[in-house]
Enzyme design. Structure first.
Site, PDB file in Angstrom:
ATOM      1  N   ILE A  21       8.418  20.819   9.517  1.00 34.21           N
ATOM      2  CA  ILE A  21       8.160  19.449   9.051  1.00 34.21           C
ATOM      3  C   ILE A  21       7.351  18.670  10.088  1.00 34.21           C
ATOM      4  O   ILE A  21       6.416  17.949   9.743  1.00 34.21           O
ATOM      5  CB  ILE A  21       9.505  18.748   8.743  1.00 34.21           C
ATOM      6  CG1 ILE A  21      10.176  19.394   7.520  1.00 34.21           C
ATOM      7  CG2 ILE A  21       9.288  17.254   8.497  1.00 34.21           C
ATOM      8  CD1 ILE A  21      11.611  18.939   7.260  1.00 34.21           C
ATOM      9  N   ASP A  64      12.019  19.304  26.359  1.00 32.03           N
ATOM     10  CA  ASP A  64      13.292  19.370  25.639  1.00 32.03           C
ATOM     11  C   ASP A  64      13.715  17.922  25.421  1.00 32.03           C
ATOM     12  O   ASP A  64      14.066  17.215  26.380  1.00 32.03           O
ATOM     13  CB  ASP A  64      14.328  20.121  26.490  1.00 32.03           C
ATOM     14  CG  ASP A  64      15.676  20.199  25.813  1.00 32.03           C
ATOM     15  OD1 ASP A  64      15.918  19.428  24.854  1.00 32.03           O
ATOM     16  OD2 ASP A  64      16.508  21.022  26.242  1.00 32.03           O
ATOM     17  N   ASN A  91      11.771  13.870  14.991  1.00 35.10           N
ATOM     18  CA  ASN A  91      11.945  14.934  13.994  1.00 35.10           C
ATOM     19  C   ASN A  91      12.679  16.160  14.538  1.00 35.10           C
ATOM     20  O   ASN A  91      13.301  16.889  13.775  1.00 35.10           O
ATOM     21  CB  ASN A  91      10.557  15.325  13.472  1.00 35.10           C
ATOM     22  CG  ASN A  91      10.559  16.665  12.762  1.00 35.10           C
ATOM     23  OD1 ASN A  91      10.947  16.773  11.607  1.00 35.10           O
ATOM     24  ND2 ASN A  91      10.138  17.716  13.465  1.00 35.10           N
ATOM     25  N   SER A 143      19.137  13.821   7.015  1.00 35.04           N
ATOM     26  CA  SER A 143      19.131  14.922   6.049  1.00 35.04           C
ATOM     27  C   SER A 143      19.948  14.536   4.822  1.00 35.04           C
ATOM     28  O   SER A 143      20.974  13.850   4.950  1.00 35.04           O
ATOM     29  CB  SER A 143      19.764  16.169   6.681  1.00 35.04           C
ATOM     30  OG  SER A 143      20.014  17.140   5.687  1.00 35.04           O
ATOM     31  N   TYR A 156      26.446  19.286  12.237  1.00 34.22           N
ATOM     32  CA  TYR A 156      25.118  18.828  11.808  1.00 34.22           C
ATOM     33  C   TYR A 156      25.249  17.514  11.027  1.00 34.22           C
ATOM     34  O   TYR A 156      24.498  16.564  11.256  1.00 34.22           O
ATOM     35  CB  TYR A 156      24.475  19.919  10.946  1.00 34.22           C
ATOM     36  CG  TYR A 156      23.087  19.608  10.447  1.00 34.22           C
ATOM     37  CD1 TYR A 156      21.996  19.588  11.313  1.00 34.22           C
ATOM     38  CD2 TYR A 156      22.849  19.357   9.084  1.00 34.22           C
ATOM     39  CE1 TYR A 156      20.716  19.322  10.847  1.00 34.22           C
ATOM     40  CE2 TYR A 156      21.577  19.084   8.614  1.00 34.22           C
ATOM     41  CZ  TYR A 156      20.509  19.074   9.493  1.00 34.22           C
ATOM     42  OH  TYR A 156      19.240  18.810   9.035  1.00 34.22           O
ATOM     43  N   PRO A 186      15.046  14.519   4.309  1.00 37.97           N
ATOM     44  CA  PRO A 186      14.511  15.561   3.422  1.00 37.97           C
ATOM     45  C   PRO A 186      15.647  16.290   2.703  1.00 37.97           C
ATOM     46  O   PRO A 186      16.803  16.251   3.132  1.00 37.97           O
ATOM     47  CB  PRO A 186      13.812  16.543   4.374  1.00 37.97           C
ATOM     48  CG  PRO A 186      13.799  15.896   5.718  1.00 37.97           C
ATOM     49  CD  PRO A 186      14.902  14.889   5.725  1.00 37.97           C
TER      50      PRO A 186
HETATM   51  N1  LIG Z   1      14.095  22.010   6.715  1.00 38.52           N
HETATM   52  C1  LIG Z   1      15.080  21.423   6.066  1.00 38.52           C
HETATM   53  O1  LIG Z   1      15.623  21.923   5.061  1.00 38.52           O
HETATM   54  C2  LIG Z   1      15.583  20.085   6.519  1.00 38.52           C
HETATM   55  C3  LIG Z   1      16.361  19.317   5.639  1.00 38.52           C
HETATM   56  C4  LIG Z   1      16.829  18.086   6.060  1.00 38.52           C
HETATM   57  C5  LIG Z   1      16.507  17.620   7.322  1.00 38.52           C
HETATM   58  N2  LIG Z   1      15.741  18.387   8.159  1.00 38.52           N
HETATM   59  C6  LIG Z   1      15.453  17.871   9.490  1.00 38.52           C
HETATM   60  O2  LIG Z   1      14.058  17.926   9.709  1.00 38.52           O
HETATM   61  C7  LIG Z   1      13.790  18.187  11.085  1.00 38.52           C
HETATM   62  C8  LIG Z   1      12.836  19.361  11.242  1.00 38.52           C
HETATM   63  O3  LIG Z   1      13.383  20.503  10.616  1.00 38.52           O
HETATM   64  P1  LIG Z   1      12.535  21.843  10.388  1.00 38.52           P
HETATM   65  O4  LIG Z   1      13.142  22.519   9.221  1.00 38.52           O
HETATM   66  O5  LIG Z   1      11.097  21.518  10.378  1.00 38.52           O
HETATM   67  O6  LIG Z   1      12.927  22.666  11.701  1.00 38.52           O
HETATM   68  P2  LIG Z   1      12.199  23.926  12.404  1.00 38.52           P
HETATM   69  O7  LIG Z   1      13.277  24.684  13.093  1.00 38.52           O
HETATM   70  O8  LIG Z   1      11.333  24.670  11.443  1.00 38.52           O
HETATM   71  O9  LIG Z   1      11.267  23.205  13.483  1.00 38.52           O
HETATM   72  C9  LIG Z   1      11.887  22.389  14.467  1.00 38.52           C
HETATM   73  C10 LIG Z   1      10.974  22.218  15.667  1.00 38.52           C
HETATM   74  O10 LIG Z   1      11.713  21.421  16.609  1.00 38.52           O
HETATM   75  C11 LIG Z   1      11.598  22.016  17.896  1.00 38.52           C
HETATM   76  N3  LIG Z   1      12.759  21.714  18.715  1.00 38.52           N
HETATM   77  C12 LIG Z   1      14.016  22.179  18.560  1.00 38.52           C
HETATM   78  N4  LIG Z   1      14.801  21.741  19.558  1.00 38.52           N
HETATM   79  C13 LIG Z   1      14.012  20.975  20.361  1.00 38.52           C
HETATM   80  C14 LIG Z   1      14.246  20.263  21.558  1.00 38.52           C
HETATM   81  N5  LIG Z   1      15.451  20.254  22.145  1.00 38.52           N
HETATM   82  N6  LIG Z   1      13.217  19.582  22.110  1.00 38.52           N
HETATM   83  C15 LIG Z   1      11.986  19.585  21.528  1.00 38.52           C
HETATM   84  N7  LIG Z   1      11.711  20.254  20.393  1.00 38.52           N
HETATM   85  C16 LIG Z   1      12.712  20.948  19.820  1.00 38.52           C
HETATM   86  C17 LIG Z   1      11.466  23.519  17.636  1.00 38.52           C
HETATM   87  O11 LIG Z   1      10.863  24.192  18.744  1.00 38.52           O
HETATM   88  C18 LIG Z   1      10.626  23.531  16.365  1.00 38.52           C
HETATM   89  O12 LIG Z   1       9.244  23.589  16.664  1.00 38.52           O
HETATM   90  C19 LIG Z   1      15.160  18.400  11.750  1.00 38.52           C
HETATM   91  O13 LIG Z   1      15.590  17.185  12.340  1.00 38.52           O
HETATM   92  C20 LIG Z   1      16.065  18.742  10.581  1.00 38.52           C
HETATM   93  O14 LIG Z   1      17.407  18.404  10.806  1.00 38.52           O
HETATM   94  C21 LIG Z   1      15.276  19.605   7.779  1.00 38.52           C
END
Ligand SMILES: NC(=O)c1ccc[n+]([C@@H]2O[C@H](COP(=O)([O-])OP(=O)(O)OC[C@H]3O[C@@H](n4cnc5c(N)ncnc54)[C@H](O)[C@@H]3O)[C@@H](O)[C@H]2O)c1
Length: 249
Positions: A21, A64, A91, A143, A156, A186
């Site tokens: 995302i 981080d 994000n 979420s 979570y 999302p």
């Molecule tokens: N994908 C879904 O179904 C979904 C649904 C609801 C909410 N979300 C929220 O959307 C956001 C993104 O989700 P996604 O599915 O794209 O995740 P993803 O795992 O595909 O990508 C997450 C990115 O965040 C980075 N990351 C993780 N920990 C980190 C840290 N400590 N410092 C810096 N970067 C860090 C990772 O390296 C990765 O590039 C999250 O907050 C998640 O909770 C996702």
């Protein structure tokens, strides 16, 4: 069709922008004219190349976002490089599935740190550069799963409920500075992170609980975040917008 240049001149800081995302949001806001600062735990090479291929400049930073020293360094770098920060999209997040019997304190703390502490730390890091411009947009990812019957995500859900509380309270503090704060939720969205924890059949089942019966894609979040981070949304603050295809709760 040309994309409206609603974000020209804005510096947009997006965490977790290396994939999923966050990457889609980086590309989407850049297409609207923003200069993107892509922050990720791993170097956001792919995102930076995609930005470059589309003719956009930006800055990729490794940090981080759960670490106060590293987030402070990110804030300093942005202030030095640009002098202002206009948009912050918090994000970055992780979503390990663990039932309560197996959930240890270390996992609990890590999820709270990456998903919730990070939003506080990044706000603290960029706020001086944002306040200086007396204009700002902060968007915190939550979420739609906070209201679901899914098991194995109590940690979570706690963090993602926290994102909403933090956004509401912060909106009150920052309104006098022309800064709005909103949360975006999302639905299950097909990203690399989701593919690591969900088998394909679980994705299909999830879509059936939505009015729009297909899985979310990262690009589905771009319009919502673009609106909330634009001038058009100047009177919208403290809100949570579930961009989730009409998920049933
Ligand atoms: N994908 C879904 O179904 C979904 C649904 C609801 C909410 N979300 C929220 O959307 C956001 C993104 O989700 P996604 O599915 O794209 O995740 P993803 O795992 O595909 O990508 C997450 C990115 O965040 C980075 N990351 C993780 N920990 C980190 C840290 N400590 N410092 C810096 N970067 C860090 C990772 O390296 C990765 O590039 C999250 O907050 C998640 O909770 C996702």
């Amino acid at each position: 069709m040309s994309v409206p240049q609603t974000h020209t001149g804005r510096v947009a800081v997006i965490t977790g922008a290396g994939r999923g995302i966050g990457q889609a949001l980086a590309l989407g806001l850049a297409a609207r004219g923003a200069t993107v600062v892509a922050v990720d735990l791993h170097h956001p090479d792919e995102t930076m190349s995609l930005l470059g291929e589309a003719g956009h400049t930006g800055l990729g930073l490794v940090a981080d976002v759960s670490d106060p020293v590293q987030t402070a360094a990110v804030g300093d770098r942005i202030a030095r490089e640009f002098g202002h920060a206009d948009i912050l999209v918090n994000n970055a997040g992780i979503f390990p599935f663990v039932d309560i019997d197996d959930l240890d304190y270390e996992t609990w703390r890590r999820v709270l740190a990456v998903n919730l502490d990070s939003q506080f730390l990044m706000v603290k890091a960029v706020l001086p550069a944002m306040k200086a411009g007396r204009w700002g947009r902060i968007i915190n990812l939550t979420s739609n799963s906070i209201l679901s019957n899914a098991s194995g995500i109590s940690h979570y859900m706690a963090s993602k409920m926290g994102n909403i509380g933090f956004s509401r309270g912060l909106a009150n503090d920052l309104a006098p500075f022309g800064i709005t704060v909103n949360a975006v939720g999302p639905t299950l969205t097909v990203t690399p992170g989701v593919r690591e924890v969900h088998p394909p059949e679980a994705l299909v089942a999830f879509a059936q609980a939505q009015a729009i019966k297909r899985n979310g894609l990262p690009e589905d979040l771009v319009g919502t975040v673009a609106f909330l981070s634009s001038d058009d949304a100047s009177f919208v603050t403290g809100q949570t917008l579930m961009a989730d295809g009409g998920y049933a709760r």
